[in-house]
Design an enzyme around this catalytic site. Sequence first.
Site, mmCIF file in Angstrom:
data_model
loop_
_atom_site.group_PDB
_atom_site.id
_atom_site.type_symbol
_atom_site.label_atom_id
_atom_site.label_comp_id
_atom_site.label_asym_id
_atom_site.label_seq_id
_atom_site.Cartn_x
_atom_site.Cartn_y
_atom_site.Cartn_z
ATOM 1 C CB CYS A 105 43.679 34.645 42.136
ATOM 2 S SG CYS A 105 45.485 35.007 42.928
ATOM 3 C CD GLU B 269 39.799 33.975 38.882
ATOM 4 O OE1 GLU B 269 40.401 34.183 40.358
ATOM 5 O OE2 GLU B 269 40.020 34.455 37.657
ATOM 6 C CE LYS C 187 51.334 44.543 30.496
ATOM 7 N NZ LYS C 187 50.183 44.941 30.504
ATOM 8 C CD GLU D 200 48.792 34.393 41.439
ATOM 9 O OE1 GLU D 200 47.840 33.720 40.813
ATOM 10 O OE2 GLU D 200 49.148 34.932 42.133
#
Length: 471
Positions: free
Chosen positions: A278, A377, A169, A244
């Site tokens: 990231c 973040e 996906k 992750e």
Amino acid sequence: MKTINKIYINGAFTNPHGKEILPLFNPATGDRIGDVYLGDETDVNEAVKAAKAAFKTFSKTSLKERGDILVRLYEAMIAREDDLNAAAVEEYGSPIAATKGRTRYSAQLFLDAKEAMENFEFETKLEHALVVNEPLGVIAAITPWNANYTHICSKLAPAIATGCTMVIKPSELSAIQTQILTECFASANVPAGVINIVNGTGITVGAALTGHKDVALVSFTGSTNVGKLIERSATETLKRVVLELGGKSPNVLLEDADLEKAIPLAIAIAFSNSGQACHAGTRLIVPERRIEEIKPLLKKYTEDLKIGDLHSQETYIGPMVSQKQYETVQRYIKSGIEEGAELLVGGPGHPDGLEGFYAKPTVFINVNTKMTIAQEEIFGPVLAVITYKTEEEAIEIANDTIYGLSAYVSSCDIDKAREVATQIISGRVLVNTAINKENKAPFGGFKQSGIGRTSGAYGLAEYVEPKVIAV
């Protein structure tokens, strides 16, 4: 206008059962460039069914057969390299120089997996038993938009290498890129059902995959909040997860750092992939006594960044992927100002002369560790600079986060840098560099940056289950 109205199941492009249509935009201009038809739970069930059926034979293929497939996948991507690059520039807003590197790297992942496979211990003979590492089964891969080809290939390559089948996906925001990549896979003579790709939202297609009883493992790259939802869902069937997740990576400049090298490196690390990474080093931790030296260098190297023309080899900063992401970045910049951080360069709004979803590369100084911009973040070109008085305090600041994905250290004393690196709680610490050159090294996070590892033998190990045969 491009229309992406097919998904890929059991070796064929087919119309999705789902009826939802999502518009696609060029982030550099904000113009609508296409539509994607999204799949639903029925499409997921068909894809998993195909993958499960294919696993019966694919799991028994030889290393030679799987190695040949990996080579063909690499070759198929290289043959469409220009098309893949063009799609990433148009749909994601990635500058061409970075795009070319990522596309090549993504293709190379198949050859890296082949090498890892050929050296992997699928069988281990003990004194009284044989340990066989068997392929897990159907793998679900859920990937983000910030490096579409890399994330898909990094999950698919070890699946092929270990004899697993996969349902992918991808991000619905990357549908044009995914279409070309899927055409590459379809041309590589991979057995039907081994690779299946369903466009769709996380709440529909992603949820159907994570809860499906016939999925053995979910490999997800994305936010920590979504990763937690996936882990909770996976517990219902006790399936494995490889997650992750997010990061708020520290970049520690030690007292002896050569600022003429360390500052431009810090800017490159912070604004990698336009800050949509990231692993971006978005907390710059610097010695308090050198801050007056550091400020003009930060301003200079940030203002020197080339931003705008995505087809120029010199451009480093592109737009945010979407209007939503642009607004998120603006909210964090305003938060930094309201909480008392000092704006050194950048700020709210678009860079001069640019529209679309471009955000200004922004650097805050006088940031403390409790500020929102130091803890959350952002996923955009925003750097928070925090000062320290002692080395112990620098390490404490570096570890003052829920994340632990990547970290960076700059110093002229390599032994000292390594000593500091051992004290930072992170899955990866890079010293005096922005790039990890070791493709056999694992990648993954500590704390809330994830579970499991990717790359090399470590990535293959996530996709197998050890069986003991004792006679």
